[in-house]
Design an enzyme around this catalytic site. Structure first.
Site, short mmCIF file in Angstrom:
data_model
loop_
_atom_site.label_atom_id
_atom_site.label_comp_id
_atom_site.label_asym_id
_atom_site.label_seq_id
_atom_site.Cartn_x
_atom_site.Cartn_y
_atom_site.Cartn_z
N ASP A 15 -2.72 -10.60 -2.08
CA ASP A 15 -3.30 -10.01 -0.87
C ASP A 15 -4.75 -9.62 -1.16
OD1 ASP A 15 -2.13 -8.44 1.84
OD2 ASP A 15 -3.92 -7.53 0.97
N ASP A 53 -4.37 -12.54 3.79
CA ASP A 53 -5.64 -12.07 4.37
C ASP A 53 -6.84 -12.42 3.50
OD1 ASP A 53 -4.63 -10.32 2.50
OD2 ASP A 53 -4.76 -8.54 3.76
N HIS A 73 0.82 -1.22 0.00
CA HIS A 73 0.00 0.00 0.00
C HIS A 73 0.85 1.27 0.00
CE1 HIS A 73 -3.74 -2.08 0.41
NE2 HIS A 73 -3.49 -2.54 1.61
#
Length: 645
Positions: free
Chosen positions: A190, A283, A150
């Site tokens: 992810d 995740d 990110h």
């Protein structure tokens, strides 16, 4: 004897895979400054190391020494300002300012160990990638934190400080040409979009960036349109940025296998990478509290096995997300077994993708087919008609993997997606709310939106569900009609931050009208049942056994003008306000009440300008389908944020 001799000879010929592992406990020194629990915690990397140790896999790997990245290498993708800030943020001079500085960023915490951990994470991924590129190792797994995908060129966000994968890729491409790594495939599995990595290689045809993630029509973190399938790169990089945006949660092994087979694998065969780097967030794993998806350890092993077919198996995994410690450890173990070419992971590929998965895949293929001929053929109907039943979106999936005994805290986080229980099939659905729902389903209202729900894909999250704060309506029928109108009320922005949008205010409509004010509203014609479901979600009420706004209130509001249902007085949008009628149907909105307005005026509650992502969503609604141009919409939002209450 002859059989045994043949077997031993065959085994001796098989070369043992050289797999590197890199870990450093100093990365655990990055933790919340006040000891408060946080999903991105030091135990994330500890449980992986423990699992590999207990399973003895660690003894079959080569342990690498972690190194801190050099500033000049980090600055290949980050600005000098950004690097200097991260370098100094843990120094003593910032002890009293650290928390305030962290609050200025999206989903970031800082402490005295943050700088060292960030430098170690970036340097460790670079070290692992360089070893594989040199041929010293066949593959490697960098067990690092904080994560990186990110992090953008000029700011940290989403738990990420430096973009670890981007630093390593840029280093090999720009600083080590003699190693022969001219094309790199970055696969980001992810559950969140790798917004930072995308921006860093947006115009670079040497990097094929592939991200499969929950998008939820732009509502899932990081909450922007960057993760859309229409974002394909620019200039020399056009066609080299591939986003596969899931429309909802619950996607699991069959969905990911389908996108590997029908998007990633054919494109990777054309691209022919010299190295594969995986932004390995776990995740999207079953039971993850932030992801809401369902990949099993077996699923991850299959995805990685397919990637091992490229670049002569030269592959580097860099840990990104993953917040259920059991799922994280089991999934990481499965991947290391694949790198070592150990025994296959137990599991099966039974089941079909969701209908929405095929739709997303077909959209991606159509959008990229002019760049990648392997995507030009339309998928056969016989294939895409095999879909999972819609009810699977609402049922808690049980996994055959080793993941068991998930914490009660995790169950409470994912509870909104599992409140509806199915016994023997969809036809036997029983809920205590069925009576009121049947009654309110017969009445229509205009739901007037003035904030982010003016953008229709955002509003549909409240109808279709797919994330923690928007679990959807029982009736998932789309609005029967959409109209735009202006009203004599003013909008303003308040509250410090939200879970969905991060720091920044959100919109409220002043419950009283005045002749000098004018605000634009987007009106959706929905049932009174659906209006109640939106009211539940806007105020985070999970008990839906009785309506918040029933027929009695529905009839009374025509005389009293507004009504605050019992039980949601502390909710931000607890006040239902009548704004008039259209086609004989009441126009209702939900906002704060006059007492709340006084609180905003007095400073008890802060008036705060909206975050960019939130403001851009309002602008999209107003300009794409609403009555304003892009410039007019931007000015409208800016004026509302600037004007005193």
């Amino acid at each position: 004897m002859a059989e045994n001799g043949g077997s031993n000879s065959e085994g001796s010929k098989k070369e043992r895979k050289r797999v590197g592992l890199i870990y450093d406990d100093r990365m655990c020194d990055h933790h919340t400054p006040d000891g408060v629990d946080h999903p991105e915690c030091p135990d994330r990397i500890r449980v992986i190391l423990d699992k590999l140790t207990v399973s003895s896999l660690i003894h079959r790997c080569e342990i690498l020494k972690a190194k801190e990245a050099e500033d000049k290498h980090i600055q290949l993708v980050h600005s000098k300002y950004h690097v200097d800030m991260i370098k100094t943020i843990s120094s003593k001079q910032f002890d009293s300012k650290r928390k305030r500085i962290a609050s200025q960023f999206n989903s970031i915490y800082l402490n005295k160990g943050s700088s060292k951990a960030a430098y170690l994470a970036a340097g460790s991924v670079l070290e692992a990638a360089e070893k594989v590129a040199k041929g010293d190792l066949d593959s490697a797994f960098a067990i690092v934190r904080p994560p990186g995908h990110h992090a953008e060129p000029n700011e940290p966000m989403g738990f990420c400080f430096f973009n670890n994968v981007a630093v390593a890729a840029s280093y090999l491409l720009n600083e080590r040409p003699e190693l022969g790594i001219r094309k790199i495939l970055i696969v980001d599995w992810d559950v969140h979009h790798g917004n930072g990595t995308q921006k860093m290689f947006w115009k670079d045809s040497r990097v094929l960036f592939f991200s499969v993630h929950r998008h939820d029509f732009g509502c899932f973190y990081p909450g922007s349109d960057d993760g859309s399938h229409t974002m394909i790169g620019e200039g020399p990089g056009e066609g080299y940025n591939i986003n596969v945006p899931w429309e909802h949660g619950r996607c699991g092994d069959p969905d990911y296998f389908a996108v590997w087979d029908h998007v990633l694998t054919p494109v990777a065969k054309e691209f022919k990478p010299d190295l594969v780097i995986v932004s390995a967030g776990f995740d999207a794993a079953v039971h993850d509290p932030l992801g809401g998806c369902c990949i099993t350890p077996y699923g991850y092993s299959v995805l990685l096995s397919k990637l091992m077919e490229f670049a002569q198996g030269k592959i580097v995994l860099a840990l990104e997300g993953g917040y259920n410690l059991q799922s994280l450890a089991h999934s990481a173990q499965a991947c290391v077994q694949v790198l070592l070419e150990e025994k296959p992971i137990n599991g099966s590929s039974d089941g079909y993708p969701f209908e929405s998965t095929w739709r997303v895949i077909e959209n991606v293929r159509q959008n990229l087919s002019k760049y990648w001929p392997s995507l030009s053929d339309k998928l056969p109907r016989k294939l895409t008609s095999r879909t999972a039943p819609p009810s699977q979106l609402l049922i808690e999936t049980s996994s055959d993997s080793e993941v068991e005994n998930i914490d009660d805290a995790v169950s409470s986080i994912i509870q909104p997606l599992s409140e509806l229980k199915f016994s023997q099939g969809e036809d036997q659905l029983e809920t205590a709310s069925s009576t009121w729902r049947k009654e309110l389903r017969l009445f229509d209202v205009w739901y007037a939106t003035y904030g982010s729900n003016m953008w229709t894909p955002r509003f549909l999250c409240y109808i279709q569900g797919g994330q923690k704060s928007c679990w959807g309506s029982m009736d998932k029928s789309p609005p029967k009609e959409t109209l735009w109108k202006s009203v004599s009320h003013r909008i303003f922005f308040g509250r410090e931050s939200t879970r969905t949008w991060g720091p920044g205010g959100v919109a409220f409509l002043h419950p009283q009208s005045t002749s000098q004010d004018k605000s634009h509203i987007c009106m959706y014609r929905i049932t009174l049942e659906q209006f109640n479901d939106v009211l539940f979600q806007e105020n985070m009420i999970h008990d839906t056994n009785s309506p918040l706004f029933d027929l009695e209130e529905f009839n009374a509001i025509k005389d009293i003008g507004s009504f605050s249902p019992v039980g949601i007085e502390t909710g931000w949008y607890h006040n239902v306000v009548l704004l008039g009628e259209e086609q004989g149907i009441p126009i209702l909105t939900m906002t704060c009440d006059l007492n709340d307005v006084e609180g905003f005026k007095s400073g008890k509650q802060p008036l705060v300008a909206p975050a960019n992502n939130y403001a851009n969503t309002l602008i999209r609604g107003l300009a794409e389908v609403g009555p304003l141009s892009q410039a007019e919409a931007s000015a409208y939002v800016a004026d509302a944020a600037r004007k005193p209450l």
